[in-house]
Design a protein around this motif. Structure first.
Motif, PDB file in Angstrom:
ATOM      1  N   LYS B  15       0.839  -1.201   0.000  1.00  0.00           N
ATOM      2  CA  LYS B  15       0.000   0.000   0.000  1.00  0.00           C
ATOM      3  C   LYS B  15       0.873   1.250   0.000  1.00  0.00           C
ATOM      4  N   GLY B  16       0.523   2.184  -0.891  1.00  0.00           N
ATOM      5  CA  GLY B  16       1.282   3.412  -1.007  1.00  0.00           C
ATOM      6  C   GLY B  16       2.401   3.350  -2.025  1.00  0.00           C
ATOM      7  N   GLY B  17       2.704   2.155  -2.505  1.00  0.00           N
ATOM      8  CA  GLY B  17       3.769   1.985  -3.489  1.00  0.00           C
ATOM      9  C   GLY B  17       3.299   2.285  -4.910  1.00  0.00           C
ATOM     10  N   ILE B  18       4.229   2.169  -5.844  1.00  0.00           N
ATOM     11  CA  ILE B  18       3.926   2.410  -7.264  1.00  0.00           C
ATOM     12  C   ILE B  18       3.832   1.061  -7.977  1.00  0.00           C
ATOM     13  N   SER B  19       2.735   0.854  -8.683  1.00  0.00           N
ATOM     14  CA  SER B  19       2.563  -0.349  -9.505  1.00  0.00           C
ATOM     15  C   SER B  19       2.879   0.034 -10.947  1.00  0.00           C
ATOM     16  N   ILE B  20       3.700  -0.764 -11.591  1.00  0.00           N
ATOM     17  CA  ILE B  20       4.079  -0.490 -12.983  1.00  0.00           C
ATOM     18  C   ILE B  20       3.848  -1.744 -13.817  1.00  0.00           C
ATOM     19  N   ILE B  77       0.521   3.122 -11.449  1.00  0.00           N
ATOM     20  CA  ILE B  77      -0.489   3.428 -10.430  1.00  0.00           C
ATOM     21  C   ILE B  77       0.256   3.970  -9.221  1.00  0.00           C
ATOM     22  N   MET B  78       0.078   5.235  -8.966  1.00  0.00           N
ATOM     23  CA  MET B  78       0.747   5.873  -7.841  1.00  0.00           C
ATOM     24  C   MET B  78      -0.055   5.642  -6.565  1.00  0.00           C
ATOM     25  N   ASP B  79       0.646   5.624  -5.429  1.00  0.00           N
ATOM     26  CA  ASP B  79      -0.034   5.472  -4.136  1.00  0.00           C
ATOM     27  C   ASP B  79      -1.036   4.312  -4.203  1.00  0.00           C
TER      28      ASP B  79
END
Lengths: 113, 111
Positions: B15-20, B77-79
């Motif tokens: 949670k709070g990380g960046i999904s790429i 996807i930020m945050d």
């Protein structure tokens, strides 16, 4: 918010039987599509439909498949003689214009036994 | 056969990380590159889309980056939030809007 509606949500049929999957596209849309997704695989295009005729179809969409817009609201996909490999999730989609977003229904899970 | 190559197949993010998520396409004639989000039991829903005349498009926490020379585009996807946990599909289309789909990425965002 307008949505694409598909019925039934799940259909179980015996191999060799005919099935009809039903879709009610968004009311003012003009372009209609069927896609399918075999479990664990990618979504595949089946057919597009505009002005009461097929615009384009994939190699999957053989003579066993047909589409129809029997009235002003429904859009159906018929599989004449189902095979085990037709088991998949079938999605209907519609769009207002050719170059705009396609909205998808929730899908019909077809299981052929 | 035309295809869109999508990676990774699955992704776990805190949670709070960046999904790429990345996609590579082949057909340079295509002019529409959408990302769809699909929750279990639901149909795909358009998340964000881009055309090749721009290099980046942002909508809220979702950003598409488009690299025309490399024939690649990616979703950031930020945050990331647990509610973002879903399967994400990239796709491509020409002016007939026949969508050619990637294989999908299953994203899990841990709380």
């Amino acid at each position: 918010e307008p949505e694409v509606t598909q019925t039934p949500s799940h259909q179980v049929t015996q191999m060799g039987q005919e099935v009809i999957l039903r879709c009610v596209p968004i009311s003012n849309h003009l372009y209609f599509y069927w896609y399918r997704q075999i479990l664990g695989q990618k979504v595949e295009f089946l057919v597009s439909f505009y002005n009461n005729e097929i615009s384009e179809k994939s190699e999957i969409f053989d003579d066993q498949f047909s589409v129809e817009r029997p009235d002003g609201s429904n859009f159906t996909l018929k599989i004449r003689s189902t095979k085990l490999e037709d088991s998949a999730m079938y999605f209907c989609a519609s769009s207002g214009h050719r170059n705009t977003e396609a909205f998808f229904g929730q899908g019909t899970r077809l299981t052929v036994v | 056969q035309q295809q869109v190559k999508q990676s990774p197949q699955s992704l776990i993010v805190q949670k709070g990380g960046i999904s790429i998520i990345n996609c590579a396409y082949e057909n340079t004639a295509f002019d529409y590159f959408p990302w769809y989000q699909q929750f279990p039991g639901k149909g795909p829903a358009l998340l964000i889309a881009i055309r090749p005349d721009v290099s980046e498009k942002k909508e809220g926490r979702f950003t598409i980056s488009f690299n025309k020379s490399a024939k690649q585009f990616s979703l950031h996807i930020m945050d990331s939030q647990p509610g973002d946990s879903a399967t994400y599909f990239c796709a491509e289309a020409g002016n007939n809007r026949k969508l050619i789909w990637g294989l999908g990425t299953s994203l899990a965002v841990n709380p």
